[in-house]
Design an enzyme around this catalytic site. Structure first.
Site, PDB file in Angstrom:
ATOM      1  N   SER A 145     -29.627 -28.834  24.288  1.00  0.00           N
ATOM      2  CA  SER A 145     -29.073 -30.236  24.155  1.00  0.00           C
ATOM      3  C   SER A 145     -29.036 -30.467  25.770  1.00  0.00           C
ATOM      4  CB  SER A 145     -27.746 -30.157  23.447  1.00  0.00           C
ATOM      5  OG  SER A 145     -27.006 -31.361  23.700  1.00  0.00           O
ATOM      6  N   TYR A 158     -19.501 -26.873  21.065  1.00  0.00           N
ATOM      7  CA  TYR A 158     -20.841 -27.141  21.164  1.00  0.00           C
ATOM      8  C   TYR A 158     -21.614 -26.942  22.559  1.00  0.00           C
ATOM      9  CZ  TYR A 158     -25.072 -30.168  20.352  1.00  0.00           C
ATOM     10  OH  TYR A 158     -26.257 -30.537  19.846  1.00  0.00           O
ATOM     11  N   LYS A 162     -24.695 -24.375  23.362  1.00  0.00           N
ATOM     12  CA  LYS A 162     -26.145 -24.888  23.941  1.00  0.00           C
ATOM     13  C   LYS A 162     -26.130 -24.082  25.335  1.00  0.00           C
ATOM     14  CE  LYS A 162     -27.521 -27.440  20.347  1.00  0.00           C
ATOM     15  NZ  LYS A 162     -28.512 -27.042  19.616  1.00  0.00           N
TER      16      LYS A 162
HETATM   17  N1  LIG Z   1     -29.467 -35.783  17.422  1.00  0.00           N
HETATM   18  C1  LIG Z   1     -29.144 -35.613  18.515  1.00  0.00           C
HETATM   19  O1  LIG Z   1     -28.567 -36.658  19.414  1.00  0.00           O
HETATM   20  C2  LIG Z   1     -29.070 -34.252  19.342  1.00  0.00           C
HETATM   21  C3  LIG Z   1     -28.943 -34.087  20.505  1.00  0.00           C
HETATM   22  C4  LIG Z   1     -29.149 -32.790  21.209  1.00  0.00           C
HETATM   23  C5  LIG Z   1     -29.449 -31.765  20.510  1.00  0.00           C
HETATM   24  N2  LIG Z   1     -29.555 -31.929  19.224  1.00  0.00           N
HETATM   25  C6  LIG Z   1     -30.017 -30.797  18.590  1.00  0.00           C
HETATM   26  O2  LIG Z   1     -31.100 -30.980  17.987  1.00  0.00           O
HETATM   27  C7  LIG Z   1     -31.193 -30.022  16.745  1.00  0.00           C
HETATM   28  C8  LIG Z   1     -31.386 -31.052  15.530  1.00  0.00           C
HETATM   29  O3  LIG Z   1     -30.404 -31.796  15.405  1.00  0.00           O
HETATM   30  P1  LIG Z   1     -30.746 -33.223  14.445  1.00  0.00           P
HETATM   31  O4  LIG Z   1     -30.136 -34.370  15.305  1.00  0.00           O
HETATM   32  O5  LIG Z   1     -32.305 -33.486  14.368  1.00  0.00           O
HETATM   33  O6  LIG Z   1     -30.021 -32.828  13.188  1.00  0.00           O
HETATM   34  P2  LIG Z   1     -30.326 -33.088  11.580  1.00  0.00           P
HETATM   35  O7  LIG Z   1     -31.151 -34.293  11.502  1.00  0.00           O
HETATM   36  O8  LIG Z   1     -28.891 -32.919  10.989  1.00  0.00           O
HETATM   37  O9  LIG Z   1     -31.331 -32.119  11.275  1.00  0.00           O
HETATM   38  C9  LIG Z   1     -30.946 -30.543  11.265  1.00  0.00           C
HETATM   39  C10 LIG Z   1     -31.614 -29.832  10.711  1.00  0.00           C
HETATM   40  O10 LIG Z   1     -31.578 -28.331  10.577  1.00  0.00           O
HETATM   41  C11 LIG Z   1     -31.695 -27.931   9.180  1.00  0.00           C
HETATM   42  N3  LIG Z   1     -30.919 -26.897   9.233  1.00  0.00           N
HETATM   43  C12 LIG Z   1     -29.437 -26.808   9.213  1.00  0.00           C
HETATM   44  N4  LIG Z   1     -28.910 -25.600   9.169  1.00  0.00           N
HETATM   45  C13 LIG Z   1     -30.056 -24.816   8.727  1.00  0.00           C
HETATM   46  C14 LIG Z   1     -30.136 -23.588   8.472  1.00  0.00           C
HETATM   47  N5  LIG Z   1     -29.094 -22.796   8.171  1.00  0.00           N
HETATM   48  N6  LIG Z   1     -31.342 -23.132   7.907  1.00  0.00           N
HETATM   49  C15 LIG Z   1     -32.389 -23.832   8.079  1.00  0.00           C
HETATM   50  N7  LIG Z   1     -32.419 -24.999   8.465  1.00  0.00           N
HETATM   51  C16 LIG Z   1     -31.437 -25.468   8.759  1.00  0.00           C
HETATM   52  C17 LIG Z   1     -31.408 -29.101   8.501  1.00  0.00           C
HETATM   53  O11 LIG Z   1     -32.082 -28.858   7.264  1.00  0.00           O
HETATM   54  P3  LIG Z   1     -31.598 -28.107   5.817  1.00  0.00           P
HETATM   55  O12 LIG Z   1     -30.334 -29.077   5.815  1.00  0.00           O
HETATM   56  O13 LIG Z   1     -32.551 -28.831   4.956  1.00  0.00           O
HETATM   57  O14 LIG Z   1     -31.253 -26.912   5.979  1.00  0.00           O
HETATM   58  C18 LIG Z   1     -32.126 -30.205   9.094  1.00  0.00           C
HETATM   59  O15 LIG Z   1     -33.662 -30.175   9.161  1.00  0.00           O
HETATM   60  C19 LIG Z   1     -29.652 -29.428  16.719  1.00  0.00           C
HETATM   61  O16 LIG Z   1     -29.700 -28.138  17.236  1.00  0.00           O
HETATM   62  C20 LIG Z   1     -28.879 -30.179  17.527  1.00  0.00           C
HETATM   63  O17 LIG Z   1     -27.890 -29.582  17.978  1.00  0.00           O
HETATM   64  C21 LIG Z   1     -29.398 -33.025  18.532  1.00  0.00           C
END
Ligand SMILES: NC(=O)c1ccc[n+]([C@@H]2O[C@H](COP(=O)([O-])OP(=O)(O)OC[C@H]3O[C@@H](n4cnc5c(N)ncnc54)[C@H](OP(=O)(O)O)[C@@H]3O)[C@@H](O)[C@H]2O)c1
Length: 253
Positions: A145, A158, A162
């Protein structure tokens, strides 16, 4: 005169595993790797959601596989990599529980650290172990992130999780480099996904986001896809132990 050849961005013949591929950034990265020619396994906990994603990928003319996997179960992760080494692994499984630091509960701290740090660590460990055992080199990509590089309101836990990714990546890059295994992260800004929807829907927080991103829009999952293909491919063959900020200028000032 012999001109230099641009290293390939294609991933034909490579096997990839993307954790967190049922939603958001992980799904987008998995689709991008598929389109670039890799044989991609889409992994996450929700099998039925994954099956829907893989059906859509198949309908688009590509081959993909679904794998039900909870990355917090280290034994299950170990079994996956012992059964099958991958050239490219992406870990996008992540969790956010935001609060002022003085109010953070131990439950929230442990939940975030257990997925964002502990699971990420052992996922990379097992992926690398399998690559080393098979003598195949590869690329390990953590979805980190922008909050790995700066602080954020109500985000002490958080941000801590990260920043930890960046530290472990650097140390793993030193250790795995001789085996031709690269370890990097992608550091996105705010991208609209199920994870961030509550933040986007709060007008004050939305104003904060808009004030920090220098470009005239917020991020979308498509913004991460090119970075994933780049870090997975020979085009980034000399890049390891670092991160690519896809932050719309957030950390520029
Ligand atoms: N969105 C943003 O603005 C943003 C910005 C910076 C960084 N990030 C990072 O990007 C990553 C993805 O975020 P996102 O925004 O795409 O979130 P998201 O749409 O909620 O997706 C999260 C994914 O992680 C999976 N997951 C969660 N716990 C898990 C586990 N224990 N085992 C296997 N899979 C698991 C979920 O699938 P299931 O529920 O099916 O397991 C889902 O596919 C995260 O690390 C987040 O911190 C996001």
């Amino acid at each position: 005169m012999t001109l230099p050849t641009t290293p390939s961005f294609r991933l034909d013949g490579k096997r990839a595993l993307v954790a967190g591929a049922s939603s958001g950034i992980g799904m987008a990265c998995a689709v991008a790797l598929t389109e670039a020619g890799a044989d991609v396994t889409f992994a996450a906990r929700r099998a039925e959601v994954l099956n829907g994603v893989v059906s859509a990928v198949s309908a688009a003319g590509y081959t993909a596989r679904a794998l039900a996997l909870d990355v917090s179960h280290t034994n299950a992760v170990r079994e996956v990599f012992e059964a099958q080494p991958y050239n490219i692994v992406v870990n996008s499984a992540g969790l956010a529980r935001h609060s002022p630091a003085v109010e953070t509960t131990e439950d929230d701290f442990d939940a975030v650290m257990s997925i964002n740090v502990r699971a990420a660590y052992f996922f990379a460990q097992q992926a690398a172990k399998a690559m080393i055992t098979q003598g195949i080199g590869g690329s390990i990509i953590q979805i980190s992130s922008q909050m790995a590089h700066v602080g954020g309101v109500d985000r002490a836990v958080y941000c801590g999780s990260k920043h930890a990714i960046e530290g472990m990546n650097k140390a793993m890059a030193i250790e795995f480099g001789p085996a031709d295994i690269r370890v990097n992260s992608i550091c996105p800004t705010f991208i609209l996904t199920p994870l961030t929807r509550p933040t986007f829907e709060d007008p004050k927080k939305r104003a904060w986001i808009d004030s920090k991103i220098k470009l005239p829009r917020v991020g979308k999952v498509e913004d991460i896809m090119g970075a994933a293909v780049f870090l997975a491919s020979d085009a980034s063959g000399m890049i390891t132990g670092t991160s690519i900020l896809v932050d719309g200028g957030w950390t520029a000032g």
